[in-house]
Write a protein that holds these residues in place. Structure first.
Motif, PDB file in Angstrom:
ATOM      1  N   PRO A 124       0.776  -1.250   0.000  1.00  0.00           N
ATOM      2  CA  PRO A 124       0.000   0.000   0.000  1.00  0.00           C
ATOM      3  C   PRO A 124       0.806   1.298   0.000  1.00  0.00           C
ATOM      4  O   PRO A 124       0.240   2.347   0.288  1.00  0.00           O
ATOM      5  CB  PRO A 124      -0.794  -0.116   1.300  1.00  0.00           C
ATOM      6  CG  PRO A 124       0.158  -0.804   2.232  1.00  0.00           C
ATOM      7  CD  PRO A 124       0.888  -1.808   1.370  1.00  0.00           C
ATOM      8  N   VAL A 125       2.108   1.272  -0.304  1.00  0.00           N
ATOM      9  CA  VAL A 125       2.914   2.491  -0.236  1.00  0.00           C
ATOM     10  C   VAL A 125       2.334   3.597  -1.117  1.00  0.00           C
ATOM     11  O   VAL A 125       2.266   4.761  -0.712  1.00  0.00           O
ATOM     12  CB  VAL A 125       4.377   2.195  -0.619  1.00  0.00           C
ATOM     13  CG1 VAL A 125       5.157   3.498  -0.799  1.00  0.00           C
ATOM     14  CG2 VAL A 125       5.046   1.336   0.442  1.00  0.00           C
ATOM     15  N   ALA A 126       1.889   3.230  -2.329  1.00  0.00           N
ATOM     16  CA  ALA A 126       1.334   4.252  -3.230  1.00  0.00           C
ATOM     17  C   ALA A 126       0.129   4.943  -2.614  1.00  0.00           C
ATOM     18  O   ALA A 126      -0.043   6.167  -2.744  1.00  0.00           O
ATOM     19  CB  ALA A 126       0.936   3.609  -4.562  1.00  0.00           C
ATOM     20  N   TYR A 127      -0.727   4.181  -1.937  1.00  0.00           N
ATOM     21  CA  TYR A 127      -1.895   4.767  -1.283  1.00  0.00           C
ATOM     22  C   TYR A 127      -1.473   5.634  -0.099  1.00  0.00           C
ATOM     23  O   TYR A 127      -2.034   6.720   0.125  1.00  0.00           O
ATOM     24  CB  TYR A 127      -2.838   3.672  -0.793  1.00  0.00           C
ATOM     25  CG  TYR A 127      -3.509   2.894  -1.890  1.00  0.00           C
ATOM     26  CD1 TYR A 127      -4.529   3.456  -2.666  1.00  0.00           C
ATOM     27  CD2 TYR A 127      -3.154   1.582  -2.154  1.00  0.00           C
ATOM     28  CE1 TYR A 127      -5.155   2.746  -3.661  1.00  0.00           C
ATOM     29  CE2 TYR A 127      -3.777   0.850  -3.159  1.00  0.00           C
ATOM     30  CZ  TYR A 127      -4.772   1.450  -3.911  1.00  0.00           C
ATOM     31  OH  TYR A 127      -5.393   0.733  -4.902  1.00  0.00           O
ATOM     32  N   GLU A 128      -0.495   5.175   0.649  1.00  0.00           N
ATOM     33  CA  GLU A 128      -0.024   5.945   1.809  1.00  0.00           C
ATOM     34  C   GLU A 128       0.580   7.278   1.360  1.00  0.00           C
ATOM     35  O   GLU A 128       0.315   8.333   1.966  1.00  0.00           O
ATOM     36  CB  GLU A 128       1.001   5.129   2.583  1.00  0.00           C
ATOM     37  CG  GLU A 128       0.401   3.890   3.241  1.00  0.00           C
ATOM     38  CD  GLU A 128       1.447   2.908   3.751  1.00  0.00           C
ATOM     39  OE1 GLU A 128       1.065   1.948   4.437  1.00  0.00           O
ATOM     40  OE2 GLU A 128       2.647   3.099   3.443  1.00  0.00           O
ATOM     41  N   ASP A 129       1.368   7.233   0.294  1.00  0.00           N
ATOM     42  CA  ASP A 129       1.946   8.468  -0.249  1.00  0.00           C
ATOM     43  C   ASP A 129       0.852   9.409  -0.748  1.00  0.00           C
ATOM     44  O   ASP A 129       0.907  10.630  -0.520  1.00  0.00           O
ATOM     45  CB  ASP A 129       2.894   8.149  -1.400  1.00  0.00           C
ATOM     46  CG  ASP A 129       4.249   7.658  -0.946  1.00  0.00           C
ATOM     47  OD1 ASP A 129       4.523   7.664   0.273  1.00  0.00           O
ATOM     48  OD2 ASP A 129       5.053   7.261  -1.821  1.00  0.00           O
ATOM     49  N   SER A 130      -0.115   8.846  -1.439  1.00  0.00           N
ATOM     50  CA  SER A 130      -1.176   9.669  -2.024  1.00  0.00           C
ATOM     51  C   SER A 130      -2.014  10.335  -0.945  1.00  0.00           C
ATOM     52  O   SER A 130      -2.443  11.488  -1.104  1.00  0.00           O
ATOM     53  CB  SER A 130      -2.055   8.805  -2.941  1.00  0.00           C
ATOM     54  OG  SER A 130      -1.299   8.349  -4.042  1.00  0.00           O
ATOM     55  N   TRP A 131      -2.256   9.622   0.142  1.00  0.00           N
ATOM     56  CA  TRP A 131      -3.004  10.216   1.254  1.00  0.00           C
ATOM     57  C   TRP A 131      -2.176  11.289   1.960  1.00  0.00           C
ATOM     58  O   TRP A 131      -2.685  12.360   2.289  1.00  0.00           O
ATOM     59  CB  TRP A 131      -3.434   9.139   2.240  1.00  0.00           C
ATOM     60  CG  TRP A 131      -4.198   9.680   3.401  1.00  0.00           C
ATOM     61  CD1 TRP A 131      -3.814   9.719   4.702  1.00  0.00           C
ATOM     62  CD2 TRP A 131      -5.501  10.292   3.362  1.00  0.00           C
ATOM     63  NE1 TRP A 131      -4.783  10.310   5.486  1.00  0.00           N
ATOM     64  CE2 TRP A 131      -5.829  10.669   4.687  1.00  0.00           C
ATOM     65  CE3 TRP A 131      -6.405  10.554   2.341  1.00  0.00           C
ATOM     66  CZ2 TRP A 131      -7.026  11.297   5.000  1.00  0.00           C
ATOM     67  CZ3 TRP A 131      -7.606  11.184   2.658  1.00  0.00           C
ATOM     68  CH2 TRP A 131      -7.899  11.546   3.980  1.00  0.00           C
ATOM     69  N   VAL A 212       1.708  -5.868  -8.024  1.00  0.00           N
ATOM     70  CA  VAL A 212       1.993  -4.638  -7.268  1.00  0.00           C
ATOM     71  C   VAL A 212       1.563  -4.744  -5.819  1.00  0.00           C
ATOM     72  O   VAL A 212       2.013  -3.977  -4.977  1.00  0.00           O
ATOM     73  CB  VAL A 212       1.330  -3.399  -7.918  1.00  0.00           C
ATOM     74  CG1 VAL A 212       1.840  -3.211  -9.336  1.00  0.00           C
ATOM     75  CG2 VAL A 212      -0.192  -3.474  -7.883  1.00  0.00           C
ATOM     76  N   CYS A 213       0.679  -5.709  -5.528  1.00  0.00           N
ATOM     77  CA  CYS A 213       0.182  -5.883  -4.151  1.00  0.00           C
ATOM     78  C   CYS A 213       0.228  -7.369  -3.783  1.00  0.00           C
ATOM     79  O   CYS A 213      -0.807  -8.051  -3.757  1.00  0.00           O
ATOM     80  CB  CYS A 213      -1.240  -5.338  -4.042  1.00  0.00           C
ATOM     81  SG  CYS A 213      -1.892  -5.325  -2.358  1.00  0.00           S
ATOM     82  N   PRO A 214       1.405  -7.903  -3.496  1.00  0.00           N
ATOM     83  CA  PRO A 214       1.541  -9.328  -3.210  1.00  0.00           C
ATOM     84  C   PRO A 214       0.736  -9.793  -1.993  1.00  0.00           C
ATOM     85  O   PRO A 214       0.402 -10.981  -1.884  1.00  0.00           O
ATOM     86  CB  PRO A 214       3.041  -9.504  -2.952  1.00  0.00           C
ATOM     87  CG  PRO A 214       3.692  -8.317  -3.570  1.00  0.00           C
ATOM     88  CD  PRO A 214       2.706  -7.208  -3.464  1.00  0.00           C
ATOM     89  N   THR A 215       0.410  -8.874  -1.100  1.00  0.00           N
ATOM     90  CA  THR A 215      -0.319  -9.238   0.115  1.00  0.00           C
ATOM     91  C   THR A 215      -1.831  -9.145  -0.056  1.00  0.00           C
ATOM     92  O   THR A 215      -2.575  -9.330   0.908  1.00  0.00           O
ATOM     93  CB  THR A 215       0.096  -8.328   1.282  1.00  0.00           C
ATOM     94  OG1 THR A 215      -0.190  -6.963   0.932  1.00  0.00           O
ATOM     95  CG2 THR A 215       1.577  -8.470   1.579  1.00  0.00           C
ATOM     96  N   THR A 216      -2.318  -8.871  -1.271  1.00  0.00           N
ATOM     97  CA  THR A 216      -3.753  -8.711  -1.487  1.00  0.00           C
ATOM     98  C   THR A 216      -4.517  -9.982  -1.136  1.00  0.00           C
ATOM     99  O   THR A 216      -4.003 -11.101  -1.285  1.00  0.00           O
ATOM    100  CB  THR A 216      -4.052  -8.310  -2.946  1.00  0.00           C
ATOM    101  OG1 THR A 216      -5.444  -8.033  -3.079  1.00  0.00           O
ATOM    102  CG2 THR A 216      -3.667  -9.423  -3.907  1.00  0.00           C
TER     103      THR A 216
END
Length: 309
Positions: A124-131, A212-216
């Motif tokens: 989720p890094v992309a989501y964390e950065d975007s937030w 991109v999200c191996p933990t999904t």
């Protein structure tokens, strides 16, 4: 050389290839065009800002060159670029030109977010950065943030989120996050999802998403399947524009998102704008075509419709 170093983990040709040994080749979005503080020729000024120095989170801000007048406030668009969560930046020529054109056409300030990419930084890094970037933008609402353009010229009663492809997915998820976490009192006027990337209507997810999200958890992951998100009815904006393209294999996912919104208890207006005869993100690669210009005008009209209300 060990042949295993050439084993491909994921590829999206002709734009991207990742190897199992961690090497990444990006053939799109790797160029960088400079910001343009003097916009007298282009009609739009731009500058680059660092949002979180520890992570390198940054953005490029665009403002119409003639708009920097005392007391004038402009709509504010936070833009999330596409690229499957693994390529693209606000600084490459394609997105620099696209977001600059949007700022000019809508007469708006645009903040184009440079979130970190997989596989170097998995979701989720992309989501964390975007937030984090959205919270940084909202920190200017009282005129006391670190960026003068936002303090002086942004109208925080007219804030929009927009993005294409994976960026459209990002727009939805940021709007959902804004429904459960405060943005310094800022409320979103509307969101625009341009040919958004979600899971398939039958509940499946693509190899791209699992890469991109191996933990999904798969199709019950609310980030890729909004229909399983109990927060959907609380979406904190009144207007949603979903842009789809007739020949795009993601078209049905955009329509499914619209249906999901309408079937929820969300109270708001959702509009579909379909471009006939075109494929995925056609407007990025042929921006001067008649249909790309029409799409840009549609998005600008969506942003400015609120102005007249």
């Amino acid at each position: 050389m060990d042949s295993s170093t050439n084993e491909v983990a994921h590829e999206y040709l002709p734009y991207f290839r990742a190897y199992k040994d961690g090497r990444v080749e990006r053939f799109f979005g790797s160029d960088r065009v400079p910001a343009l503080i003097d916009g007298s020729q282009s009609g739009v000024c731009s500058k680059d800002v660092v949002i979180v120095s520890e992570t390198g989170l940054s953005a490029r801000i665009f403002i119409p060159a003639g708009a920097t007048k005392p007391g004038q406030k402009l709509p504010l668009v936070v833009y999330y670029h596409g690229g499957g969560f693994f390529m693209g930046t606000p600084f490459c020529s394609v997105y620099n030109n696209s977001v600059s054109s949007l700022a000019a056409k809508a007469n708006a300030i645009a903040v184009s977010v440079d979130y970190r990419l997989a596989p170097e930084h998995y979701v989720p890094v992309a989501y964390e950065d975007s937030w984090a970037a959205l919270k940084w933008v909202a920190s200017h609402c009282n005129g006391e943030g670190p960026e003068a353009w936002l303090n002086n010229y942004a109208d925080f009663h007219r804030v929009f989120l927009a993005g294409d492809s994976a960026g459209g997915n990002m727009v939805h998820n940021m709007a959902i996050q804004a429904s459960v976490e405060d943005l310094n009192g800022v409320k979103l006027s509307g969101i625009c999802l341009i040919q958004p990337y979600f899971g398939r209507q039958d509940g499946g997810v693509d190899k791209c998403w699992t890469f991109v999200c191996p933990t999904t958890s798969g199709s019950d992951d609310h980030r890729i399947n909004p229909s399983v998100d109990s927060r959907l009815s609380s979406l904190r904006c009144n207007r949603v524009l979903i842009c789809v393209a007739e020949k795009d294999n993601l078209k049905e996912r955009g329509l499914f998102y619209s249906e999901t919104l309408r079937d929820s208890e969300w109270v708001g207006e959702v509009e579909i704008a379909e471009t006939e005869g075109e494929d995925h993100v056609f407007h990025l690669f042929n921006p001067n075509s008649e249909k790309a210009v029409a799409l840009l005008e549609k998005i600008a009209s969506f942003i400015n419709q609120h102005n007249a209300g």
